[in-house]
Design an enzyme around this catalytic site. Sequence first.
Site, PDB file in Angstrom:
ATOM      1  N   ARG A  20      32.345 -39.367 -14.086  1.00 58.56           N
ATOM      2  CA  ARG A  20      31.867 -37.993 -14.006  1.00 58.56           C
ATOM      3  C   ARG A  20      30.501 -37.854 -14.693  1.00 58.56           C
ATOM      4  O   ARG A  20      29.609 -37.193 -14.205  1.00 58.56           O
ATOM      5  CB  ARG A  20      32.896 -37.082 -14.701  1.00 58.56           C
ATOM      6  CG  ARG A  20      32.750 -35.605 -14.444  1.00 58.56           C
ATOM      7  CD  ARG A  20      33.699 -34.784 -15.345  1.00 58.56           C
ATOM      8  NE  ARG A  20      34.944 -35.443 -15.648  1.00 58.56           N
ATOM      9  CZ  ARG A  20      36.073 -35.283 -14.959  1.00 58.56           C
ATOM     10  NH1 ARG A  20      36.110 -34.458 -13.946  1.00 58.56           N
ATOM     11  NH2 ARG A  20      37.173 -35.932 -15.314  1.00 58.56           N
ATOM     12  N   TYR A  21      30.351 -38.468 -15.862  1.00 59.67           N
ATOM     13  CA  TYR A  21      29.095 -38.415 -16.635  1.00 59.67           C
ATOM     14  C   TYR A  21      28.430 -39.780 -16.519  1.00 59.67           C
ATOM     15  O   TYR A  21      29.112 -40.809 -16.487  1.00 59.67           O
ATOM     16  CB  TYR A  21      29.391 -38.129 -18.108  1.00 59.67           C
ATOM     17  CG  TYR A  21      30.213 -36.893 -18.352  1.00 59.67           C
ATOM     18  CD1 TYR A  21      29.640 -35.620 -18.314  1.00 59.67           C
ATOM     19  CD2 TYR A  21      31.576 -36.987 -18.624  1.00 59.67           C
ATOM     20  CE1 TYR A  21      30.403 -34.486 -18.545  1.00 59.67           C
ATOM     21  CE2 TYR A  21      32.344 -35.857 -18.852  1.00 59.67           C
ATOM     22  CZ  TYR A  21      31.756 -34.610 -18.809  1.00 59.67           C
ATOM     23  OH  TYR A  21      32.508 -33.497 -19.033  1.00 59.67           O
TER      24      TYR A  21
ATOM     25  N   ARG B 168      29.329 -42.830 -19.165  1.00 60.45           N
ATOM     26  CA  ARG B 168      30.701 -43.227 -19.496  1.00 60.45           C
ATOM     27  C   ARG B 168      31.632 -43.043 -18.295  1.00 60.45           C
ATOM     28  O   ARG B 168      31.365 -42.211 -17.424  1.00 60.45           O
ATOM     29  CB  ARG B 168      31.239 -42.425 -20.684  1.00 60.45           C
ATOM     30  CG  ARG B 168      31.145 -40.924 -20.533  1.00 60.45           C
ATOM     31  CD  ARG B 168      31.057 -40.280 -21.924  1.00 60.45           C
ATOM     32  NE  ARG B 168      31.084 -38.825 -21.891  1.00 60.45           N
ATOM     33  CZ  ARG B 168      29.985 -38.088 -21.747  1.00 60.45           C
ATOM     34  NH1 ARG B 168      28.804 -38.642 -21.550  1.00 60.45           N
ATOM     35  NH2 ARG B 168      30.072 -36.768 -21.770  1.00 60.45           N
TER      36      ARG B 168
ATOM     37  N   CYS C  94      53.634 -43.109 -19.836  1.00 61.01           N
ATOM     38  CA  CYS C  94      53.448 -42.607 -21.211  1.00 61.01           C
ATOM     39  C   CYS C  94      54.752 -42.784 -21.985  1.00 61.01           C
ATOM     40  O   CYS C  94      55.814 -42.954 -21.391  1.00 61.01           O
ATOM     41  CB  CYS C  94      53.118 -41.112 -21.188  1.00 61.01           C
ATOM     42  SG  CYS C  94      51.682 -40.699 -20.188  1.00 61.01           S
TER      43      CYS C  94
ATOM     44  N   CYS D 180      54.419 -34.816 -21.645  1.00 65.48           N
ATOM     45  CA  CYS D 180      54.142 -33.537 -22.299  1.00 65.48           C
ATOM     46  C   CYS D 180      54.215 -32.430 -21.244  1.00 65.48           C
ATOM     47  O   CYS D 180      53.675 -32.579 -20.148  1.00 65.48           O
ATOM     48  CB  CYS D 180      52.760 -33.582 -22.938  1.00 65.48           C
ATOM     49  SG  CYS D 180      52.559 -35.038 -23.985  1.00 65.48           S
TER      50      CYS D 180
ATOM     51  N   CYS E 228      50.788 -31.226 -19.777  1.00 67.08           N
ATOM     52  CA  CYS E 228      49.782 -32.247 -19.449  1.00 67.08           C
ATOM     53  C   CYS E 228      48.989 -31.878 -18.198  1.00 67.08           C
ATOM     54  O   CYS E 228      49.568 -31.507 -17.180  1.00 67.08           O
ATOM     55  CB  CYS E 228      50.480 -33.577 -19.227  1.00 67.08           C
ATOM     56  SG  CYS E 228      49.339 -34.869 -18.703  1.00 67.08           S
TER      57      CYS E 228
ATOM     58  N   ARG F  20      47.546 -33.949 -16.382  1.00 71.31           N
ATOM     59  CA  ARG F  20      47.781 -34.991 -15.373  1.00 71.31           C
ATOM     60  C   ARG F  20      49.267 -35.085 -15.032  1.00 71.31           C
ATOM     61  O   ARG F  20      49.759 -36.121 -14.621  1.00 71.31           O
ATOM     62  CB  ARG F  20      47.267 -36.348 -15.878  1.00 71.31           C
ATOM     63  CG  ARG F  20      45.768 -36.386 -16.070  1.00 71.31           C
ATOM     64  CD  ARG F  20      45.199 -37.799 -16.051  1.00 71.31           C
ATOM     65  NE  ARG F  20      43.757 -37.742 -16.222  1.00 71.31           N
ATOM     66  CZ  ARG F  20      43.110 -38.001 -17.358  1.00 71.31           C
ATOM     67  NH1 ARG F  20      43.782 -38.361 -18.432  1.00 71.31           N
ATOM     68  NH2 ARG F  20      41.800 -37.906 -17.421  1.00 71.31           N
TER      69      ARG F  20
ATOM     70  N   ASP G 129      44.355 -26.488 -20.084  1.00 67.33           N
ATOM     71  CA  ASP G 129      43.878 -26.584 -18.703  1.00 67.33           C
ATOM     72  C   ASP G 129      44.800 -25.823 -17.752  1.00 67.33           C
ATOM     73  O   ASP G 129      45.933 -25.508 -18.089  1.00 67.33           O
ATOM     74  CB  ASP G 129      43.824 -28.058 -18.284  1.00 67.33           C
ATOM     75  CG  ASP G 129      42.775 -28.816 -19.074  1.00 67.33           C
ATOM     76  OD1 ASP G 129      41.600 -28.426 -18.992  1.00 67.33           O
ATOM     77  OD2 ASP G 129      43.137 -29.767 -19.792  1.00 67.33           O
TER      78      ASP G 129
ATOM     79  N   ASP H 121      37.458 -27.580 -20.462  1.00 66.65           N
ATOM     80  CA  ASP H 121      37.136 -28.402 -19.301  1.00 66.65           C
ATOM     81  C   ASP H 121      37.019 -27.432 -18.138  1.00 66.65           C
ATOM     82  O   ASP H 121      38.027 -26.824 -17.744  1.00 66.65           O
ATOM     83  CB  ASP H 121      38.276 -29.408 -19.041  1.00 66.65           C
ATOM     84  CG  ASP H 121      37.793 -30.830 -19.182  1.00 66.65           C
ATOM     85  OD1 ASP H 121      36.799 -31.158 -18.522  1.00 66.65           O
ATOM     86  OD2 ASP H 121      38.413 -31.574 -19.956  1.00 66.65           O
TER      87      ASP H 121
ATOM     88  N   LYS I 272      33.007 -30.688 -19.550  1.00 67.52           N
ATOM     89  CA  LYS I 272      33.600 -30.110 -20.755  1.00 67.52           C
ATOM     90  C   LYS I 272      32.484 -29.472 -21.580  1.00 67.52           C
ATOM     91  O   LYS I 272      31.454 -30.113 -21.798  1.00 67.52           O
ATOM     92  CB  LYS I 272      34.228 -31.265 -21.533  1.00 67.52           C
ATOM     93  CG  LYS I 272      35.268 -30.881 -22.531  1.00 67.52           C
ATOM     94  CD  LYS I 272      35.781 -32.112 -23.266  1.00 67.52           C
ATOM     95  CE  LYS I 272      36.689 -32.985 -22.440  1.00 67.52           C
ATOM     96  NZ  LYS I 272      36.126 -34.298 -22.170  1.00 67.52           N
TER      97      LYS I 272
HETATM   98  S1  SF4 Z   1      49.266 -35.529 -22.424  1.00 72.93           S
HETATM   99 FE1  SF4 Z   1      49.793 -36.389 -20.403  1.00 72.93          FE
HETATM  100  S2  SF4 Z   1      48.840 -38.390 -20.358  1.00 72.93           S
HETATM  101 FE2  SF4 Z   1      48.932 -37.764 -22.504  1.00 72.93          FE
HETATM  102  S3  SF4 Z   1      50.874 -38.598 -23.297  1.00 72.93           S
HETATM  103 FE3  SF4 Z   1      51.290 -36.513 -22.619  1.00 72.93          FE
HETATM  104  S4  SF4 Z   1      52.006 -36.765 -20.499  1.00 72.93           S
HETATM  105 FE4  SF4 Z   1      50.958 -38.671 -21.057  1.00 72.93          FE
END
Ligand code: SF4
Length: 344
Positions: A90-91, A94, A103, A107, A110, A112, A270, A307, A314
């Site tokens: 994206r940038y 990096r 994971c 979460c 999350c 993602r 987000d 973001d 961001k």
């Molecule tokens: S925030 Fe998302 S990517 Fe990070 S540990 Fe939790 S579930 Fe996994």
Amino acid sequence: MTKTGPIPAALVSLDALERAGLADPADRSTLEAVAEEFRVRISPAMAAVGSAGVRAQFVPDVRELRVVPEELADPIGDGAHSPVAGLTHRYSDRAILHATQTCEVYCRFCFRRETVGETGHLAEAEFGRVLEYLRSTPAVREVIFTGGDPLVLSARRLASMLDRLEGLGTLEVLRFHTRVPVVAPEKVTEALVAVLDRALPVWLVIHTNHPDEITPGAAAALRRLSRAGVPLLSQTVLLKGVNADVDTLEALFRALIRNRVKPYYLHHPDLAKGTGHFRVTLEEGQAIVAALRGRLTGIAQPVYVLDIPGGHGKVPVGPGYLRRAQEHWIVTDPQGCDHVYRDL
Ligand code: SF4
């Protein structure tokens, strides 16, 4: 030597959550619908903490089924900036490497959450194409390993990937974004630490949201990393029902600097699907950050960032302490009092 028993298994089903007293069997049918949509996994270390601020991050909640049109499957636009599978660029200086989608915890907030899960790690052929892209794009000086959680990979696999990235000769910094040192500190083994201690600097950004996550085990893992000379930063997501108050964040940031971790980013939540119950407004976030400025040492102050949805990057979102007034500036101090400042 301290004797330790076997490490209990992660909780990955509603049955397991109910047995651990983390879910109510009366909610079973609705939680099943949530679990079908978004994966469940709570690491033994986090299941053992069990405080409200920790549970809210990992235990499925019926409110996750409420999805509004503004919520997105890919809120920060990873997919729109992916030149080859497994890489987001994206940038210019990096690029983000998705070495795995797995994971130690899933979460509930999350961004993602639509992609994470036990779907396997980046295949060798795909990593080969990532290396080719980086070789032909020397403007990229930093590779960021991120989510899933790259520290679920074996030390041997990580060493192999890091060796080849170092071998490109164009990179200056390697960075990991991870929850492992906090949610599964037993995985920060001496073998893993040895892999991270290398010629190119490896920076670690620890994702942590609540002071109860900084258990004695987490503190010991952070110590192993800092002893190896790995620079440690943190990122925290501002979450209603978890940490969206001044006292909780102050306790978290103080715990981090006591453990040699510099608070780096405080993320505005987000627009991930089914996360409305965690969301605060920007105004509420700014008020919390302003209150922290008056209370906390500068080294414990993260930057509050948003973001921009859609992959536009961001940016810091205040609060602002400076405004223009004709020929001078008005500067607001941490107590909220205004002062005149003139450029000479
Ligand atoms: S925030 Fe998302 S990517 Fe990070 S540990 Fe939790 S579930 Fe996994």
